[in-house]
Scaffold this active site. Structure first.
Site, PDB file in Angstrom:
ATOM      1  N   ASP A  99      77.729 -14.783 -39.669  1.00 38.70           N
ATOM      2  CA  ASP A  99      79.155 -14.942 -38.822  1.00 38.70           C
ATOM      3  C   ASP A  99      79.319 -16.304 -38.542  1.00 38.70           C
ATOM      4  O   ASP A  99      77.993 -17.405 -38.582  1.00 38.70           O
ATOM      5  CB  ASP A  99      80.314 -14.395 -37.934  1.00 38.70           C
ATOM      6  CG  ASP A  99      80.477 -13.021 -38.672  1.00 38.70           C
ATOM      7  OD1 ASP A  99      80.880 -12.457 -39.343  1.00 38.70           O
ATOM      8  OD2 ASP A  99      81.156 -11.907 -37.657  1.00 38.70           O
ATOM      9  N   ARG A 118      78.702  -7.553 -31.302  1.00 38.43           N
ATOM     10  CA  ARG A 118      79.179  -8.756 -30.763  1.00 38.43           C
ATOM     11  C   ARG A 118      80.257  -7.930 -29.386  1.00 38.43           C
ATOM     12  O   ARG A 118      80.458  -8.335 -28.137  1.00 38.43           O
ATOM     13  CB  ARG A 118      79.629 -10.273 -30.945  1.00 38.43           C
ATOM     14  CG  ARG A 118      78.632 -10.741 -31.884  1.00 38.43           C
ATOM     15  CD  ARG A 118      79.933 -11.671 -32.895  1.00 38.43           C
ATOM     16  NE  ARG A 118      80.852 -12.160 -32.156  1.00 38.43           N
ATOM     17  CZ  ARG A 118      81.746 -13.398 -32.508  1.00 38.43           C
ATOM     18  NH1 ARG A 118      81.627 -12.816 -33.969  1.00 38.43           N
ATOM     19  NH2 ARG A 118      82.758 -13.692 -32.198  1.00 38.43           N
ATOM     20  N   ARG A 130      74.821 -10.630 -43.832  1.00 37.46           N
ATOM     21  CA  ARG A 130      75.566 -11.622 -43.973  1.00 37.46           C
ATOM     22  C   ARG A 130      75.714 -12.384 -41.807  1.00 37.46           C
ATOM     23  O   ARG A 130      76.085 -11.081 -41.331  1.00 37.46           O
ATOM     24  CB  ARG A 130      77.235 -12.206 -44.238  1.00 37.46           C
ATOM     25  CG  ARG A 130      76.673 -11.898 -46.238  1.00 37.46           C
ATOM     26  CD  ARG A 130      77.751 -12.285 -46.656  1.00 37.46           C
ATOM     27  NE  ARG A 130      79.099 -10.605 -46.410  1.00 37.46           N
ATOM     28  CZ  ARG A 130      80.205 -10.047 -46.867  1.00 37.46           C
ATOM     29  NH1 ARG A 130      80.623 -11.415 -47.617  1.00 37.46           N
ATOM     30  NH2 ARG A 130      80.182  -9.280 -46.356  1.00 37.46           N
TER      31      ARG A 130
END
Length: 266
Positions: A51, A196, A49
């Site tokens: 974001d 990130r 998945r």
């Protein structure tokens, strides 16, 4: 019949991959398009998945169907029903119990930073902007401390639900391409916001705000509060997914950097 698809998307206008009741998602758009081709509701499973605001160069999904369709119908017909910022790149029949998530051995992400004094008018939703000059070589050197199996607690989101913070990092490469700084990173699996958070740390090192060995220090202290801010989602791309040869899927050339004994994360 189980079908495997490679999906490319610009995540700028989506709340992320996963279908949600009150927000637009990539999964929802893809399932709607495939359901029209299949003439029955279609549920897809993805390799990983993404974001809100995150993109994919090659997300991998699978779905099951009783509809007899040539592969071209899923590809061409599916694209005809999709919005312009989501595209099916290829379609393959699955074999040997393939599962988009659980059959994956490794994933590759790319993080792209626009490193110039003025923010890009054309790529402001596809890159992260950093006006301060970045030393890409310094970032690359600092990133090498993260190679191998480590406790990545300093690089996981506080909301991360993974049972273990341990992951095996295969490679991280940082290089400059004109006014862009690009980070390519691959591991057996990733924690929530891990890429990130690593990008945020390397940007602090690249601007000279933190020492070269800050990455090693953060691994040792295992404390997210001592690390950098989470880098924005705009520069992040799911680059590709590596599967065993038995499934017959074309591999991104970057996976030639993986060790021969790479195996699935359990």
């Amino acid at each position: 019949m189980r079908i495997i698809l490679g999906i490319e998307y610009n995540g700028s206008h989506y709340s992320g991959w996963q279908a949600q009741a009150h927000a637009r998602s990539v999964q929802q758009e893809l399932e709607l398009a495939l359901s029209k081709i299949a003439h029955h509701p279609v549920k897809v499973w993805c390799a990983g998945r993404t974001d809100s605001g995150v993109h994919a160069l090659e997300q991998v999904v699978h779905f099951d169907t009783d509809a007899a369709r040539p592969l071209e119908a899923w590809l061409l017909g599916g694209n005809s029903q999709l919005p312009a910022d989501v595209r099916i790149l290829w379609a393959r029949p699955a074999s040997g119990g393939f599962h988009a998530r659980y059959s994956a051995i490794a994933r590759f992400y790319r993080y792209v930073i626009s490193n110039r004094p003025v923010k890009s008018a054309l790529l402001h939703q596809q890159t992260t902007w950093c006006y301060a000059p970045l030393d890409a070589d310094r970032m690359h050197e600092a990133a090498q401390f993260l190679i191998g199996e480590h406790d990545f607690s300093s690089f996981r989101a506080q909301s991360c639900e993974s049972k273990s913070p341990n992951r095996l990092m295969y490679f991280i490469e940082v290089h400059r391409n004109g006014d862009q700084v690009v980070m390519d990173i691959s591991a057996n699996a990733f924690l929530h916001h891990m890429v990130r958070n690593i990008a945020g740390v390397l940007m602090e090192i690249g601007t000279g705000k933190q020492p070269l060995d800050w990455t090693r220090f953060l691994l040792e202290v295992k404390d997210r509060k001592l690390a950098a801010r989470t880098a924005p989602p705009e520069g992040l791309y799911l680059g590709g997914v590596y599967y065993p040869d038995e499934f017959g899927l074309v591999k991104n050339p970057i996976f030639s950097k993986l060790p021969s004994n790479a195996k699935r994360f359990d």
